[in-house]
Design an enzyme around this catalytic site. Structure first.
Site, PDB file in Angstrom:
ATOM      1  N   SER A  34      -6.080  39.199 -63.005  1.00 23.34           N
ATOM      2  CA  SER A  34      -5.937  37.688 -63.309  1.00 23.34           C
ATOM      3  C   SER A  34      -4.355  37.354 -63.506  1.00 23.34           C
ATOM      4  O   SER A  34      -3.749  36.059 -63.173  1.00 23.34           O
ATOM      5  CB  SER A  34      -6.762  37.453 -64.400  1.00 23.34           C
ATOM      6  OG  SER A  34      -6.066  38.007 -65.694  1.00 23.34           O
ATOM      7  N   THR A  35      -3.571  38.074 -64.264  1.00 26.30           N
ATOM      8  CA  THR A  35      -2.265  38.076 -64.159  1.00 26.30           C
ATOM      9  C   THR A  35      -1.109  39.336 -63.754  1.00 26.30           C
ATOM     10  O   THR A  35      -0.086  39.163 -63.539  1.00 26.30           O
ATOM     11  CB  THR A  35      -1.767  37.750 -65.512  1.00 26.30           C
ATOM     12  OG1 THR A  35      -2.058  38.854 -66.493  1.00 26.30           O
ATOM     13  CG2 THR A  35      -2.371  36.313 -66.012  1.00 26.30           C
ATOM     14  N   GLY A  36      -2.019  40.237 -63.406  1.00 32.32           N
ATOM     15  CA  GLY A  36      -1.294  41.459 -62.823  1.00 32.32           C
ATOM     16  C   GLY A  36      -1.192  41.215 -61.313  1.00 32.32           C
ATOM     17  O   GLY A  36      -1.760  40.570 -60.805  1.00 32.32           O
ATOM     18  N   ALA A  70      -3.988  44.254 -71.974  1.00 34.56           N
ATOM     19  CA  ALA A  70      -4.596  43.257 -71.274  1.00 34.56           C
ATOM     20  C   ALA A  70      -4.819  42.120 -72.386  1.00 34.56           C
ATOM     21  O   ALA A  70      -5.387  42.303 -73.505  1.00 34.56           O
ATOM     22  CB  ALA A  70      -5.734  43.466 -70.681  1.00 34.56           C
ATOM     23  N   ALA A  71      -4.537  40.867 -72.075  1.00 35.83           N
ATOM     24  CA  ALA A  71      -4.473  39.717 -72.972  1.00 35.83           C
ATOM     25  C   ALA A  71      -4.088  38.520 -72.412  1.00 35.83           C
ATOM     26  O   ALA A  71      -3.340  38.582 -71.577  1.00 35.83           O
ATOM     27  CB  ALA A  71      -3.765  39.790 -74.403  1.00 35.83           C
ATOM     28  N   TYR A 137      -2.781  31.830 -80.209  1.00 39.07           N
ATOM     29  CA  TYR A 137      -2.465  33.203 -79.551  1.00 39.07           C
ATOM     30  C   TYR A 137      -2.075  34.052 -80.847  1.00 39.07           C
ATOM     31  O   TYR A 137      -2.817  35.497 -80.763  1.00 39.07           O
ATOM     32  CB  TYR A 137      -1.312  33.002 -78.789  1.00 39.07           C
ATOM     33  CG  TYR A 137      -0.550  34.256 -78.408  1.00 39.07           C
ATOM     34  CD1 TYR A 137      -1.244  35.252 -77.726  1.00 39.07           C
ATOM     35  CD2 TYR A 137       0.587  34.506 -78.805  1.00 39.07           C
ATOM     36  CE1 TYR A 137      -0.552  36.422 -77.458  1.00 39.07           C
ATOM     37  CE2 TYR A 137       1.301  35.722 -78.354  1.00 39.07           C
ATOM     38  CZ  TYR A 137       0.627  36.583 -77.822  1.00 39.07           C
ATOM     39  OH  TYR A 137       1.189  37.681 -77.522  1.00 39.07           O
ATOM     40  N   PHE A 165       8.414  41.420 -79.920  1.00 36.09           N
ATOM     41  CA  PHE A 165       9.239  40.338 -79.848  1.00 36.09           C
ATOM     42  C   PHE A 165       9.341  39.646 -78.514  1.00 36.09           C
ATOM     43  O   PHE A 165       8.326  39.420 -77.951  1.00 36.09           O
ATOM     44  CB  PHE A 165      10.449  40.466 -80.857  1.00 36.09           C
ATOM     45  CG  PHE A 165      10.006  40.569 -82.446  1.00 36.09           C
ATOM     46  CD1 PHE A 165      10.436  39.496 -83.205  1.00 36.09           C
ATOM     47  CD2 PHE A 165       9.339  41.343 -82.857  1.00 36.09           C
ATOM     48  CE1 PHE A 165      10.140  39.517 -84.625  1.00 36.09           C
ATOM     49  CE2 PHE A 165       8.773  41.631 -84.350  1.00 36.09           C
ATOM     50  CZ  PHE A 165       9.391  40.536 -84.994  1.00 36.09           C
ATOM     51  N   ARG A 275       8.595  22.836 -77.902  1.00 38.19           N
ATOM     52  CA  ARG A 275       7.463  23.021 -77.423  1.00 38.19           C
ATOM     53  C   ARG A 275       6.510  23.237 -78.798  1.00 38.19           C
ATOM     54  O   ARG A 275       7.186  23.889 -79.895  1.00 38.19           O
ATOM     55  CB  ARG A 275       7.148  24.205 -76.868  1.00 38.19           C
ATOM     56  CG  ARG A 275       8.003  24.125 -75.333  1.00 38.19           C
ATOM     57  CD  ARG A 275       7.758  25.441 -74.344  1.00 38.19           C
ATOM     58  NE  ARG A 275       8.262  26.484 -75.042  1.00 38.19           N
ATOM     59  CZ  ARG A 275       8.586  27.662 -74.219  1.00 38.19           C
ATOM     60  NH1 ARG A 275       7.962  27.817 -73.225  1.00 38.19           N
ATOM     61  NH2 ARG A 275       9.188  28.558 -74.939  1.00 38.19           N
TER      62      ARG A 275
END
Length: 316
Positions: A34-36, A70-71, A137, A165, A275
């Site tokens: 999905s993001t990899g 994964a997150a 998050y 960080f 933001r």
């Protein structure tokens, strides 16, 4: 050791897998892409494309460790769609912990985050700093930390949470390729290559020396190395937390100036309002990780940006 890396096709996961392979470990990657990225799955790993919910189909008692990377990890998205973070992080991770228990996997290394601390009340954030996340998050990651602590106490799991960080840099060709890209350094480099006309600078009125947010930047190779040290150190029945930071903060303007120096490009920026959910300063004390794991960062901000720049195919 035999290690399952969830999210092993992603930026951090692929470099963790790279270092595990280099040390002779047996690596299995579980990632739904999905993001990899498929091309980030390294030769030599056992590859399973699927969700974390499918971990029970992959795990068995031959595994020594799970490194859970994964997150869902976008602060702004978590503010707009918190339900995605309760499902994608908390519920999914609970299922993974249960699969680990069922398969008798003894070690669990978790990718936590500095976002659990919220707005810091000290200049350097140590592991005993109050946890008060200001976005879903960070709250979702803190919930998983609590789950791991309870699992260790009740069932003897050897668990470690590594609180990241800001991560940057590259390891060979393995680099940041997020879509959308929300991280500062890769967005600055997109401008340097001409892919974007300008970068956005979010917030110039923070209570910092130059008005921009201050973060602690860690090289991806330093970060990945901490996972291997944590895996070797993890102790049954304990859940330990380590902050991964350099103890030195850099403002957005300082990162921008360094990127201009490294690339030799102008890199124009447009100033924008802050933001939602972004604290002014996040800088970690890495003392505990140094004393307990023997982990000391080796790379500077200039190294981080230079390696990220070199890894880009159109950086010449």
């Amino acid at each position: 050791m035999k290690v399952l890396v969830t999210g092993g096709a992603g930026y951090i996961g692929s470099v963790v897998a790279q270092q595990l392979l280099a040390q002779g470990h047996e690596v299995t990657v579980l990632d739904n892409l999905s993001t990899g990225h498929q091309e980030s799955v390294l030769t030599g790993v056992a590859w399973h494309q699927g969700d974390i919910s499918e971990a029970a189909e992959v795990l068995d008692s031959s595994f020594d460790t799970i490194i859970h990377l994964a997150a869902k990890s976008l602060v702004a998205e978590s503010m707009k769609h918190p339900e995605r973070y309760w499902h994608g992080n908390v519920v999914a991770s609970l299922g993974l912990i249960e699969a680990a228990r069922a398969a008798n996997v003894p070690r669990f290394i978790f990718s936590s985050t500095a976002a659990v601390y919220g707005n810091p009340v000290t200049d350097l954030i140590s592991e005993d700093h109050p946890t008060a996340p200001i976005n879903p998050y960070g709250a979702s990651k803190l919930a998983i930390d609590h789950m791991l602590a309870a699992e260790a106490a009740a069932h003897g799991l050897a668990a470690v949470s590594l609180r990241y960080f800001n991560v940057g840099g590259a390891s060979g060709s393995l680099r940041e390729q997020h879509d959308p890209e929300t991280h500062l350094i890769p967005n600055l480099l997109k401008v340097a290559t001409g892919e974007s006309p300008h970068a956005q600078l979010f917030g110039t009125d923070y209570p910092t020396a130059d008005g921009t947010a201050v973060r602690d930047y860690i090289h991806i190779k330093d970060l990945a190395r901490a996972h291997l040290l944590a895996m070797e150190w993890a102790k049954p029945g304990t859940h330990e937390i380590f902050n991964l930071g350099t103890g030195v903060g850099s403002s957005v303007r300082e990162v921008l100036d360094t990127a201009r120096t490294v690339t030799g490009r102008q890199i124009p920026v447009i100033e924008q309002p802050r933001r939602a959910g972004d604290p002014a300063v996040l800088v970690a004390s890495g003392q505990k990780a140094a004393e307990t794991l023997g982990w000391v960062p080796e790379y500077s901000l200039e190294n981080i940006i230079a390696d990220a720049w070199t890894a880009l195919p159109d950086s010449d």
